[in-house]
Enzyme design. Sequence first.
Site, PDB file in Angstrom:
ATOM      1  N   LYS A  69       0.834  -1.209   0.000  1.00  0.00           N
ATOM      2  CA  LYS A  69       0.000   0.000   0.000  1.00  0.00           C
ATOM      3  C   LYS A  69       0.865   1.255   0.000  1.00  0.00           C
ATOM      4  CE  LYS A  69      -3.252   3.056   1.042  1.00  0.00           C
ATOM      5  NZ  LYS A  69      -4.292   3.515   0.131  1.00  0.00           N
TER       6      LYS A  69
ATOM      7  N   ARG B  76      -8.195  17.317   3.246  1.00  0.00           N
ATOM      8  CA  ARG B  76      -7.083  16.793   4.040  1.00  0.00           C
ATOM      9  C   ARG B  76      -5.762  16.913   3.290  1.00  0.00           C
ATOM     10  NH1 ARG B  76      -9.166  10.890   5.518  1.00  0.00           N
ATOM     11  NH2 ARG B  76      -9.964  11.115   3.387  1.00  0.00           N
TER      12      ARG B  76
ATOM     13  N   CYS C 174      -3.475   9.960   1.548  1.00  0.00           N
ATOM     14  CA  CYS C 174      -2.566   8.877   1.137  1.00  0.00           C
ATOM     15  C   CYS C 174      -1.240   9.406   0.599  1.00  0.00           C
ATOM     16  CB  CYS C 174      -3.240   8.002   0.082  1.00  0.00           C
ATOM     17  SG  CYS C 174      -4.560   6.965   0.726  1.00  0.00           S
TER      18      CYS C 174
ATOM     19  N   ARG D 245       3.525   7.011  -6.995  1.00  0.00           N
ATOM     20  CA  ARG D 245       2.837   8.147  -7.599  1.00  0.00           C
ATOM     21  C   ARG D 245       3.417   9.465  -7.103  1.00  0.00           C
ATOM     22  NH1 ARG D 245      -3.217   7.614  -6.486  1.00  0.00           N
ATOM     23  NH2 ARG D 245      -3.307   9.379  -7.931  1.00  0.00           N
TER      24      ARG D 245
END
Length: 424
Positions: free
Chosen positions: A203, A321, A257, A210
Amino acid sequence: MEKICVIGLGYIGLPTSAIFAKSGIEVVGVDVSEKVVEKLNNGEVHIEEVGLPELVKEVVESGKLRGSVTPEDADAFIIAVPTPIHEDQTANVDYVVSATKAILPYLKKGNVIIVESTIPPRTINDVVAPIIEESGLNPLEDVYLAHCPERVLPGRILIELIENTRIVGGITPEASKRAGDVYRQVVTGDVIETEAVTAEMSKLMENTFRDVNIALANELVKISAKLNVNAHDVIELANKHPRVNLHQPGPGVGGHCLAVDPYFIVEKAMNESPLIQTARGINNSMPEFVVSQVERLTAEIENPTIAVFGLTYKGNIDDVRESPALDITKMLVNHPKFDVRAHDPHVRDEQVSFPLYSFEESIKDAHLVLVLADHNEFKVMDEQVLVKGLKAPVVFDTKNCVPEFENLVVYRIGDLTNLRSIQE
């Protein structure tokens, strides 16, 4: 599997609860916020996500989903709470710890415990398992403990929760299988079983990949500005190579993320992660770069008015966020030179610390429109309304989403080759 208890009713926990409830399983969603629980029990949602209001209303009315401020006995427990970072950029797993402790009184042998929250490597083994052990249960034998990270895109969560491949990492092989079986009840994509630490790292590396690629594109923007080159043309041509996939530049990286997960790796392997750290530094520098270009565009104006369009970290959602757009807006609001009017059709007043304006209010006599989020509303703006409202017909598009206009000058973050100061 007759009953699932989901801890945390945020952007992942609430859709996850609804998906399982839709499949016919009894689901109780737990959250510390009484307001969130109350809204859920009224069949309402507190977040913006395509299709979620209708689905939640359906499963609440059917009796398959309800909210509570405390956990209950269940066959499986799914922990989907936030994992932010501290000021020193180390992971804050306090919510995961609290959620794990909260379910202890309700655990019994044979239960499945799944942590969906994104966590640093070895959190399952070194943090969660010992808490369960302290309760008197053997995490290796009595219960089935696993990590299954969410891998969904906001705006497509309900689709991707079902269709995407799920990675399930158990603390034992049997835990991997039992946790995998939970997801096989609703997931049409592959459910791949592995070890907990491998699932944790997979994960983190998905998002770090990216982040690093975006950092390369953002660095190209700065290089192109110095060399007077159109970075968008460079990316388009480079990507014609069959093995090249440069990402698009932007005002920075945000969300729960991409802007956070790389730090979870750095925390555990500081000396071994210089590339990841450099990429984080580049992306974190973009808000300041955007502000410097706004200063450059408005250098000839004494007190320019800036219409800021978009505060979320990506388009068509309400999530602010870690949003670079929010950081940029705060920098502009605190700048002694600028009068800032922020507009975002997806963001509510309570989400920000400065006033929000309507579209018409924000552009009235403004010298510059600064686009920071690629909402659909900004892709179809009426040129005549803009021209009539603005004092200077200039747009600075940091998301490469605004169409070309006949009577407006549009500068893009990757193409600053002809940047000129706005004249009063």
